[in-house]
Design a protein around this motif. Structure first.
Motif, short mmCIF file in Angstrom:
data_model
loop_
_atom_site.label_atom_id
_atom_site.label_comp_id
_atom_site.label_asym_id
_atom_site.label_seq_id
_atom_site.Cartn_x
_atom_site.Cartn_y
_atom_site.Cartn_z
N ALA A 144 0.84 -1.99 -0.01
CA ALA A 144 -0.50 0.23 0.17
C ALA A 144 0.69 1.37 0.46
CB ALA A 144 -0.53 0.11 1.16
N GLY A 145 0.70 2.06 -0.57
CA GLY A 145 0.56 3.26 -0.53
C GLY A 145 -0.04 4.93 -1.25
N GLY A 200 -2.14 -1.58 -5.14
CA GLY A 200 -2.14 -0.64 -4.01
C GLY A 200 -1.70 0.26 -3.83
N ILE A 201 -0.76 0.47 -4.88
CA ILE A 201 -0.04 1.91 -4.71
C ILE A 201 -1.02 3.05 -5.64
CG2 ILE A 201 1.67 3.59 -5.08
CD1 ILE A 201 3.48 0.69 -5.19
N ARG A 202 -1.42 4.01 -5.11
CA ARG A 202 -2.52 5.47 -5.09
C ARG A 202 -1.17 6.18 -6.49
NH1 ARG A 202 -6.12 8.33 -3.27
NH2 ARG A 202 -5.47 7.52 -0.90
N CYS A 203 -1.63 7.30 -7.17
CA CYS A 203 -0.68 8.64 -7.50
C CYS A 203 -2.02 9.54 -7.82
CB CYS A 203 0.66 8.48 -8.79
SG CYS A 203 0.89 9.08 -9.03
N ASN A 204 -1.88 10.43 -7.37
CA ASN A 204 -2.50 12.19 -7.61
C ASN A 204 -1.35 12.61 -7.94
OD1 ASN A 204 -4.98 11.07 -8.28
ND2 ASN A 204 -4.69 9.75 -5.83
N ALA A 205 -2.16 13.83 -8.48
CA ALA A 205 -1.49 15.15 -8.78
C ALA A 205 -2.02 16.32 -7.70
CB ALA A 205 -0.63 15.32 -10.12
N SER A 250 -9.40 10.06 -0.16
CA SER A 250 -9.47 10.20 -1.25
C SER A 250 -9.14 8.87 -2.07
CB SER A 250 -8.21 10.80 -1.48
OG SER A 250 -7.32 10.27 -1.44
N SER A 251 -9.74 7.73 -1.87
CA SER A 251 -9.17 6.84 -1.77
C SER A 251 -10.02 5.72 -2.63
CB SER A 251 -10.03 5.71 -0.42
OG SER A 251 -11.25 6.15 -0.07
N TYR A 252 -10.82 6.62 -3.22
CA TYR A 252 -10.96 6.37 -4.67
C TYR A 252 -10.54 6.80 -6.07
CZ TYR A 252 -13.99 4.64 -8.13
OH TYR A 252 -14.92 2.95 -9.24
N MET A 253 -9.94 7.70 -5.68
CA MET A 253 -8.83 9.07 -6.53
C MET A 253 -7.06 8.57 -7.16
SD MET A 253 -9.34 12.16 -5.67
CE MET A 253 -8.23 12.93 -6.77
N THR A 254 -7.05 8.01 -8.24
CA THR A 254 -6.11 7.47 -8.82
C THR A 254 -5.73 7.99 -10.31
OG1 THR A 254 -4.16 5.88 -8.45
CG2 THR A 254 -5.80 5.25 -9.29
N GLY A 255 -4.30 8.57 -10.45
CA GLY A 255 -4.89 8.93 -11.70
C GLY A 255 -4.76 10.58 -11.98
#
Ligand SMILES: NC(=O)c1ccc[n+]([C@@H]2O[C@H](COP(=O)([O-])OP(=O)(O)OC[C@H]3O[C@@H](n4cnc5c(N)ncnc54)[C@H](O)[C@@H]3O)[C@@H](O)[C@H]2O)c1
Length: 267
Positions: A144-145, A200-205, A250-255
């Motif tokens: 996770a991260g 398990g790794i998300r990334c957002n800007a 923000s758990s459902y946010m990635t990209g």
């Protein structure tokens, strides 16, 4: 945010310090990492008095050096046992406040020095990738991260150079090194987000814009004309958006790219 372990690069600067203190106040465990050692000891005294020395770590870090990136991740794990969130905030940025404007190379695009372009690409682009690689190795081991990349409106649109015309016969320009090196952040965010989505790794800007910090009247007047909200951003206005992203809210946010720009890119 309670006991979330958050590493912030460029943490001794304007935005880094603002969010580091806000996270500490909310119970997070924060690694403040920066290459500018001159500000470290005064910050240590301030943070120890306000939050206690068990809740933070000041880590010397140069994101252009792989060994330094690896050390910073290891230091976070050694002190706090893991790394939940990396905030890629360190960057070289030509700033137009009273302290920094004189240091900006005034060359027009056609004469802008390649050496300065390479220097910014080395930090803002390559350094961000290196730090993310080492964080991802640790986050994969944890399963996770979350990586949060700090972009800019100039990752999305070109600068309106009239912002930097102060009517004093010397037209200034937001230089190409910043635009070139920051434009990659949104697509890098999508690359990392999709690469690791199943692991398990998300990334957002996040896209801040125009943080008020000792700007002169001519700049403020130009900014107000071009900004839909008609003003610069107070640094405290970043705390909510950064907290939202760094927390499980923000758990459902990635990209995603979260824009905090007073409407700058809306017209
Ligand atoms: N201030 C703004 O108005 C604004 C607007 C949009 C985006 N941003 C972005 O926000 C981020 C932070 O900006 P800021 O205003 O706090 O800048 P800042 O200059 O105050 O802080 C940046 C920090 O990064 C550190 N740094 C530079 N190179 C480094 C390296 N190689 N390794 C480790 N640390 C390094 C510096 O020592 C400094 O403390 C940047 O990514 C910037 O592009 C800022």
């Amino acid at each position: 945010m309670d006991h979330k372990v958050i590493l912030i690069t460029g943490a001794y600067g304007l935005i880094g310090q603002t969010i580091a203190k806000a996270f500490l106040a909310q119970g997070a465990l924060v690694v403040l990492a920066d290459r500018d050692e001159s500000r470290r000891e005064s910050l240590r005294s301030e943070l120890t008095a306000d939050y206690g020395e068990d809740s933070f770590l000041l880590q010397t870090l140069d994101i252009t050096e792989e060994v330094s990136c690896e050390d910073a991740i290891r230091a976070s794990v050694d002190k706090f046992g893991r790394l939940d969130v990396l905030i890629n905030n360190a960057a070289i940025d030509a700033k137009f406040d009273k302290t920094h404007t004189a240091a900006i190379n005034p060359s027009r695009f056609e004469h802008y020095p390649a050496a300065l372009l390479r220097q910014s690409v080395d930090v803002n682009l390559t350094g961000t990738v290196l730090m993310t690689q080492y964080a991802c190795r640790q986050m994969l081991a944890q399963g996770a991260g979350h990586i949060i990349n700090v972009a800019s409106t100039y990752s999305l649109v070109a600068p309106n150079q009239s912002l930097y015309d102060f009517g004093n016969d010397v037209q200034q320009f937001k230089p190409i090194d910043y635009i070139a090196s920051k434009s990659f952040i949104p697509n890098f965010t999508r690359y990392v987000a999709t690469f690791y989505a199943k692991e398990g790794i998300r990334c957002n800007a996040i896209v801040p814009h125009g943080i008020l910090n000792n700007h002169d009247e001519a700049f403020l007047a130009n900014f107000a004309k071009l900004s839909p909200l008609g003003r610069m951003c107070n640094r405290e206005e970043l705390i909510g958006p950064f907290t939202f992203l760094a927390s499980d809210a923000s758990s459902y946010m990635t990209g995603s790219v979260l824009t905090i720009d007073g409407g700058w890119t809306a017209w």
